[in-house]
Each structure stands twice: as C-alpha cells, then as structure tokens.
Design an enzyme around this catalytic site. Sequence first.
Site, PDB file in Angstrom:
ATOM      1  NE  ARG A  99      -4.237  -2.210   2.240  1.00 38.96           N
ATOM      2  CZ  ARG A  99      -3.248  -2.950   3.644  1.00 38.96           C
ATOM      3  NH1 ARG A  99      -2.666  -2.634   4.039  1.00 38.96           N
ATOM      4  NH2 ARG A  99      -4.593  -3.999   3.353  1.00 38.96           N
ATOM      5  CG  ASN A 131      -4.831   1.879   1.139  1.00 39.41           C
ATOM      6  OD1 ASN A 131      -5.209   2.096   2.580  1.00 39.41           O
ATOM      7  ND2 ASN A 131      -5.872   0.939   0.279  1.00 39.41           N
ATOM      8  NE  ARG A 162     -10.971  -7.243   5.797  1.00 39.70           N
ATOM      9  CZ  ARG A 162     -10.516  -6.082   5.260  1.00 39.70           C
ATOM     10  NH1 ARG A 162      -8.957  -5.274   4.744  1.00 39.70           N
ATOM     11  NH2 ARG A 162     -10.452  -6.199   3.689  1.00 39.70           N
ATOM     12  CG  HIS A 186      -5.794  -0.376   5.561  1.00 39.87           C
ATOM     13  ND1 HIS A 186      -6.157  -0.910   7.288  1.00 39.87           N
ATOM     14  CD2 HIS A 186      -6.074  -0.270   4.956  1.00 39.87           C
ATOM     15  CE1 HIS A 186      -6.473  -2.264   5.768  1.00 39.87           C
ATOM     16  NE2 HIS A 186      -7.123  -1.448   4.561  1.00 39.87           N
TER      17      HIS A 186
END
Length: 326
Positions: A99, A131, A162, A186
């Site tokens: 990312r 991202n 998740r 992230h």
Amino acid sequence: MTGTVSRRKKIAMIGSGMIGGTMGYLCVLRELADVVLFDVVTGMPEGKALDDSQATSIADTNVSVTSANQYEKIAGSDVVIITAGLTKVPGKSDKEWSRNDLLPFNAKIIREVAQGVKKYCPLAFVIVVTNPLDCMVKCFHEASGLPKNMVCGMANVLDSARFRRFIADQLEISPRDIQATVIGTHGDHMLPLARYVTVSGFPLREFIKKGKMTEAKLAEIVERTKKAGGEIVRLLGQGSAYYAPALSAITMAQAFLKDEKRVLPCSVYCQGEYGLHDMFIGLPAVIGGGGIEQVIELELTHEEQECFRKSVDDVVELNKSLAALG
C-alpha cells in the site's frame, strides 16, 4: 399555509469503482442521502449511477443517484467519500508492492480532489479511503484546508469488523455481540486490541478461561486480521475487497448525517492524544453531526505501546515522503 422545505442530504463519491458503486447502492437501500458518483473515467459513473438508480424502484426508496465528470456537480455535498486513486502499482505483480508504494501516485490525485472539494463543498464531512490511508488523509487535509474535525479516514472500522468476524466465527456466536477495536495504521503494524475485546459486555478472557478459545488461537486471529485485506486479494486473483470497505465508509457517513454519536475507530487528527501531534492515525473517535467530536484515549500496556509506536513510525516515515514530493 407555507412552510420551510428541508434540503435533502447529499453524498458525493469521488471514485466510482467497485467501492464507490457499492456505496451508492447502500445509500439507495438505506435511503440515506442523494448520491453523486464522480469519476474522471467517462462512462463508469454514468453506468454505475444508472444501475444504482434503477435499484430504487425495487428497494421502494426515493434516492436520486446521478453521475459526474466535473467537480461542480458535487456542489453542496454534505459528505464526500474519496476512493479515487490507484489500487496497485503499475508494472508490478501483487507480490512486488505494498500500500505504501502507492504514495507518489495517489498523492497527486488526492491533491486534485482536495481542490475540487474546497471549491464546491468546503463544509462537507470528508472520509478518505485511498491508500496509504493515514498519509492520504493528511495530504487531503493540507491541500484542502478543511477543518481537522471534518476530515478523517476509513480503515479501522473495516479492520475492526474483520477482527470481530474472526472472533465470532471461532466462538460460534453472532458478530453483533463482539466488541473489538483495531487502532494504528492500515497495514502490517495495525494493533488489534485483544485485551479490550468483549462478548456482549463480558471480557473475552472469561471465554478463554472456559476453554472456548485458546490464547494461541486469539494470537492467530490477530495476525489474520493484519493480513485480511491481502487474503481477499489472493483469493480473488484480481481486484480487492469492496463490500465491507463500502459499508464501513457508509457507516461513518451515516453517523455524521444522523448525528449518531457513534464510537468508531478511524484515522483522525492528533492534537496531543497518545502523545502525538500534527498527524492522522487510526484511533477510536466519536462521530456525530460535528464531525470528529472526540478522540478517545485508551490505557495501553507497555507491549501495546511498543506495537502502536511501530504504527506511528510507519506513518511518520510516509509523511516525510509526502513532504518530499513538494
């Protein structure tokens, strides 16, 4: 007798790919707000808007879904959700990039989007999804000049979802009864807060004591959560997740539009919280009609602090790279 007619709420989706189109569909189902699907690719927003619009007849909802290739069409939007940008590095296989490698490509796109939002809907609540997330939120904020409380990023709602799902599957109970939060960036150094997980208000540790889950399995779930996005990419073979990311962003948008005062983890601006300044990173926050109304500080153990520091270091390095782009 005459009265004041209230203005309908409006959400602009900047980027009409799989996440953007799905967010439009969710707005149709929830009758949340009128939608503008924006994209520089001619035909994509038009097609997605037509499809989403036709769904209103089946859903029995009254939502306007329109398309745009010019920023003036997003004028007056109450919420702007940005998914525009590259999702993989051109010329590299899925194993050759991360990312973070998207930074130089997506920073340019985000800066262009920021100018459009600044000009046509400067009062909007902005949710960045592009991202590398935390760095792109900072990029948008600096380029747009919008208030800090009106700019945030979506990643931790998704990561937390998740985490909750994996725990629920292991315990064989509904994920709605799992309360779990992921903070930090992230990426590989996100921090799923296993110590704070509860099951319908009861500490997860009580379930571990009773043999419903082992510490080893919990550690495995933590690691799986960190790699969950990549797991989906590998299984699909092409593309990445879009249903859960779309719903995560819409959940945040709804919290703002309906002043729900939801506690949702997201990328927010730090003004001393956790000892951090002048950066965006994933933390639990209250989202309501005032945007990011509060950042919640949690007590972290020494081990958790060390893990969180790795997240912070990642973001700091990316922010340096962003600044170097000029």
